[in-house]
Structures are given as structure tokens and as C-alpha cells.
Scaffold this motif. Sequence first.
Motif, PDB file in Angstrom:
ATOM      1  N   LEU A   1      40.412  44.651  42.335  1.00  0.00           N
ATOM      2  CA  LEU A   1      41.040  45.439  41.266  1.00  0.00           C
ATOM      3  C   LEU A   1      40.458  46.841  41.177  1.00  0.00           C
ATOM      4  O   LEU A   1      41.182  47.814  40.899  1.00  0.00           O
ATOM      5  CB  LEU A   1      40.886  44.711  39.930  1.00  0.00           C
ATOM      6  N   ARG A   2      39.182  46.967  41.422  1.00  0.00           N
ATOM      7  CA  ARG A   2      38.550  48.290  41.382  1.00  0.00           C
ATOM      8  C   ARG A   2      39.177  49.223  42.421  1.00  0.00           C
ATOM      9  O   ARG A   2      39.314  50.433  42.177  1.00  0.00           O
ATOM     10  CB  ARG A   2      37.049  48.166  41.665  1.00  0.00           C
ATOM     11  N   LYS A   3      39.563  48.663  43.557  1.00  0.00           N
ATOM     12  CA  LYS A   3      40.201  49.474  44.597  1.00  0.00           C
ATOM     13  C   LYS A   3      41.581  49.962  44.143  1.00  0.00           C
ATOM     14  O   LYS A   3      42.095  50.946  44.691  1.00  0.00           O
ATOM     15  CB  LYS A   3      40.322  48.662  45.886  1.00  0.00           C
ATOM     16  N   GLU A   4      42.157  49.272  43.180  1.00  0.00           N
ATOM     17  CA  GLU A   4      43.443  49.689  42.606  1.00  0.00           C
ATOM     18  C   GLU A   4      43.242  50.519  41.344  1.00  0.00           C
ATOM     19  O   GLU A   4      44.173  50.713  40.565  1.00  0.00           O
ATOM     20  CB  GLU A   4      44.293  48.454  42.284  1.00  0.00           C
ATOM     21  N   GLU A   5      42.019  50.980  41.153  1.00  0.00           N
ATOM     22  CA  GLU A   5      41.639  51.800  39.997  1.00  0.00           C
ATOM     23  C   GLU A   5      41.839  51.069  38.671  1.00  0.00           C
ATOM     24  O   GLU A   5      42.164  51.664  37.643  1.00  0.00           O
ATOM     25  CB  GLU A   5      42.395  53.136  40.005  1.00  0.00           C
ATOM     26  N   ILE A   6      41.633  49.760  38.704  1.00  0.00           N
ATOM     27  CA  ILE A   6      41.618  48.932  37.492  1.00  0.00           C
ATOM     28  C   ILE A   6      40.177  48.473  37.289  1.00  0.00           C
ATOM     29  O   ILE A   6      39.560  47.906  38.189  1.00  0.00           O
ATOM     30  CB  ILE A   6      42.562  47.722  37.633  1.00  0.00           C
ATOM     31  N   ASP A   7      39.645  48.751  36.118  1.00  0.00           N
ATOM     32  CA  ASP A   7      38.228  48.510  35.869  1.00  0.00           C
ATOM     33  C   ASP A   7      38.056  47.537  34.693  1.00  0.00           C
ATOM     34  O   ASP A   7      37.766  47.944  33.566  1.00  0.00           O
ATOM     35  CB  ASP A   7      37.532  49.847  35.561  1.00  0.00           C
ATOM     36  N   PRO A   8      38.204  46.234  34.940  1.00  0.00           N
ATOM     37  CA  PRO A   8      38.114  45.270  33.838  1.00  0.00           C
ATOM     38  C   PRO A   8      36.664  44.998  33.419  1.00  0.00           C
ATOM     39  O   PRO A   8      35.741  45.104  34.236  1.00  0.00           O
ATOM     40  CB  PRO A   8      38.742  44.011  34.420  1.00  0.00           C
ATOM     41  N   ALA A   9      36.486  44.644  32.170  1.00  0.00           N
ATOM     42  CA  ALA A   9      35.201  44.117  31.712  1.00  0.00           C
ATOM     43  C   ALA A   9      35.099  42.659  32.159  1.00  0.00           C
ATOM     44  O   ALA A   9      36.116  41.994  32.384  1.00  0.00           O
ATOM     45  CB  ALA A   9      35.104  44.222  30.201  1.00  0.00           C
ATOM     46  N   LEU A  10      33.877  42.164  32.302  1.00  0.00           N
ATOM     47  CA  LEU A  10      33.653  40.783  32.739  1.00  0.00           C
ATOM     48  C   LEU A  10      32.722  40.065  31.768  1.00  0.00           C
ATOM     49  O   LEU A  10      31.675  40.610  31.385  1.00  0.00           O
ATOM     50  CB  LEU A  10      33.035  40.743  34.137  1.00  0.00           C
ATOM     51  N   TYR A  11      33.108  38.856  31.387  1.00  0.00           N
ATOM     52  CA  TYR A  11      32.249  37.982  30.587  1.00  0.00           C
ATOM     53  C   TYR A  11      32.235  36.594  31.216  1.00  0.00           C
ATOM     54  O   TYR A  11      33.257  36.132  31.727  1.00  0.00           O
ATOM     55  CB  TYR A  11      32.778  37.835  29.160  1.00  0.00           C
ATOM     56  N   THR A  12      31.081  35.950  31.195  1.00  0.00           N
ATOM     57  CA  THR A  12      31.059  34.542  31.560  1.00  0.00           C
ATOM     58  C   THR A  12      30.784  33.716  30.308  1.00  0.00           C
ATOM     59  O   THR A  12      30.013  34.123  29.439  1.00  0.00           O
ATOM     60  CB  THR A  12      30.024  34.234  32.661  1.00  0.00           C
ATOM     61  N   PHE A  13      31.452  32.582  30.215  1.00  0.00           N
ATOM     62  CA  PHE A  13      31.321  31.686  29.063  1.00  0.00           C
ATOM     63  C   PHE A  13      30.683  30.376  29.523  1.00  0.00           C
ATOM     64  O   PHE A  13      31.382  29.434  29.900  1.00  0.00           O
ATOM     65  CB  PHE A  13      32.695  31.401  28.456  1.00  0.00           C
ATOM     66  N   PRO A  14      29.358  30.286  29.504  1.00  0.00           N
ATOM     67  CA  PRO A  14      28.713  29.021  29.872  1.00  0.00           C
ATOM     68  C   PRO A  14      29.033  27.902  28.893  1.00  0.00           C
ATOM     69  O   PRO A  14      28.934  26.731  29.241  1.00  0.00           O
ATOM     70  CB  PRO A  14      27.215  29.353  29.851  1.00  0.00           C
TER      71      PRO A  14
END
Length: 309
Positions: A204-217
Amino acid sequence: MRDTFVKTLIDIAKKDRNVHLVTGDLGFGVLKPFWEQLPDQFTNAGIAEQNMIGFAAGMAMEGKTVFAYSIGNFSTLRALEQIRNDCAYHNADVKVVCVGGGFAYGALGMSHHATEDLSIMRALPDVTVLAPGDSIEAEWATKAIYECKGTCYLRLGRGGEKRIHDKTGNFQIGKAVKIKDGERIVIFSTGAIFDEVSRAFEILRKEEIDPALYTFPTVKPIDMQTIEECSRKFKLIVTVEEHNILGGFGSAVSEVVAELTGMKAKVLRIGLNDKYSSIVGSQKYLRDIYGMSAEKIAAKVFECQKDVL
């Protein structure tokens, strides 16, 4: 993850003689260090998972903290009545451990694919449900469920998962962990599928989309505060789980968002689309077949964001 679980449990059990590990006649290569060092705190219940859970509940009623370990569906669906009636109903200190969540045992077929376990276990009152994303989260989660009184479910990957965290931190049951901030889109992940999520992020970064990331343990109790904050901050929430999208992690997130008022994010759930995984193959192959590979996650996010942003 499973090696980390065993190593962590050995450390715990050496300090607490009331900790007991019971297995359903498997995991010998992994569990061997435990029974060699702590033979009096280990029981092989045989291929009898219902008896294993009943046995664990009885020991818990006598003051033990019992970890019941088996593959995928065997420790959960096969022994569901015993978990519900013997453990959860009595708030027994039993920690049900599944190794090989999702398609980890892909080559063994549908009977070994754990794709409904999160939804079923989170539906049981007073059961805490955890699905760590890497070995560090597995260590955190093992320590946390030991300290958490009552019945817990720990869903582990089979091993070899990509490491998310560089060091241990302040882990709390019921709290998500931010991996990175981003713009407009946030991706929530639970369990070992984070391997694919991290690679999807790079696509996605290569498509200029910069999402936030969270992990939910932790899947239950779900981190309502983080979900609400992200729903206000971002336009699109994407949930990813190696599990049926009905009743599992994505449903837990959607339940929170549905009760919010005012402007809120759209939710895109990525997982198994209400079907049995009837195809046999490696975990990586099955993730791609069922739309959970990095490439397919990225493609779904890319398509959905065009309608939202």
C-alpha cells in the motif's frame, strides 16, 4: 509462538508449584523441556480432550492453575461443553491453549483448521480471549493469563511468525498495541496473520497509501477506547483475522463502531467469508486462496478506500 509459550510457562511454573500443564497426547517435541524439568506438574491426558478439560477443571477447583494444551479445534470445539459447563460457569482457573490458529495445520484439512474458535470462545461469558501476533505478544499473553483469574483462551500460531516488537513493554489484557500511526486508514490485526498485514502495508505504501497499524492481542475484552478513537480519527477501519469474519475479531470491532453516534469510520472485515476451508494446502497457500494474503489484503483495501476517501 509455541516455543515462547512453553519457555515462559516453565519460568512461571518453577516459581509456582500450583501451575500444571496438561496435553491431549501431542506437542512432545515442544513440551519436552517442560515435562523434563517439571514432571510433577505435567499430565498427558491422551487423545481425550473432553476429559482433559474436565480434569483441568477439577484440578482448578482444588487450587491449581491449569494450562490445557492441544491443536486448533481439539482444545476448543471438541471440548466446548466442558469449557462452558465445567470451567467458565464456575470461573475455574483453566487456561485453554490452542496451537495452530487459522490455517497453521493447512495440510491436515478442515478438521484441523481453527476458523471458528475466536467467535465461539468470545461468546462464552467470563472467558478472556487472546490471540498474540508474534513471540513477544505470546510471552506477554502467557504471563497475563496466568495472572488473570478465571477461564482464559490463548490462541497461538504454530511457529516462525514475523516479530512485531523489538522488546517487551507494558502489556495489558484488553488493550491494543499501536505499531505505527498513519493517515485516513487504520488496519487492525489479531493473531499470526500480522505476517501478511505487514507485507500488505508495504504494498500500500507503494501506492501512496499510508495506513496506521494496530495489533490486538486481546479479542475479549476488546479495546473499546482505541476502536472509538480510531473511528473518529480515520475514514476506514480494516480488520484482518485468520478466522471466519462472522462473530470473530472483525465482528467485535464492528459491534463497538455500530453503537457510536455521529461521524464514524466505515469498517472493512477481511477473513474467511462464512465458509468452511475445504481446500487442503500450506498455510500460505490457503491464506491466498481465501483472500488473506498480503497481496489480496492490499487489493481489498485499495478498492474499498476509493469509495470512502
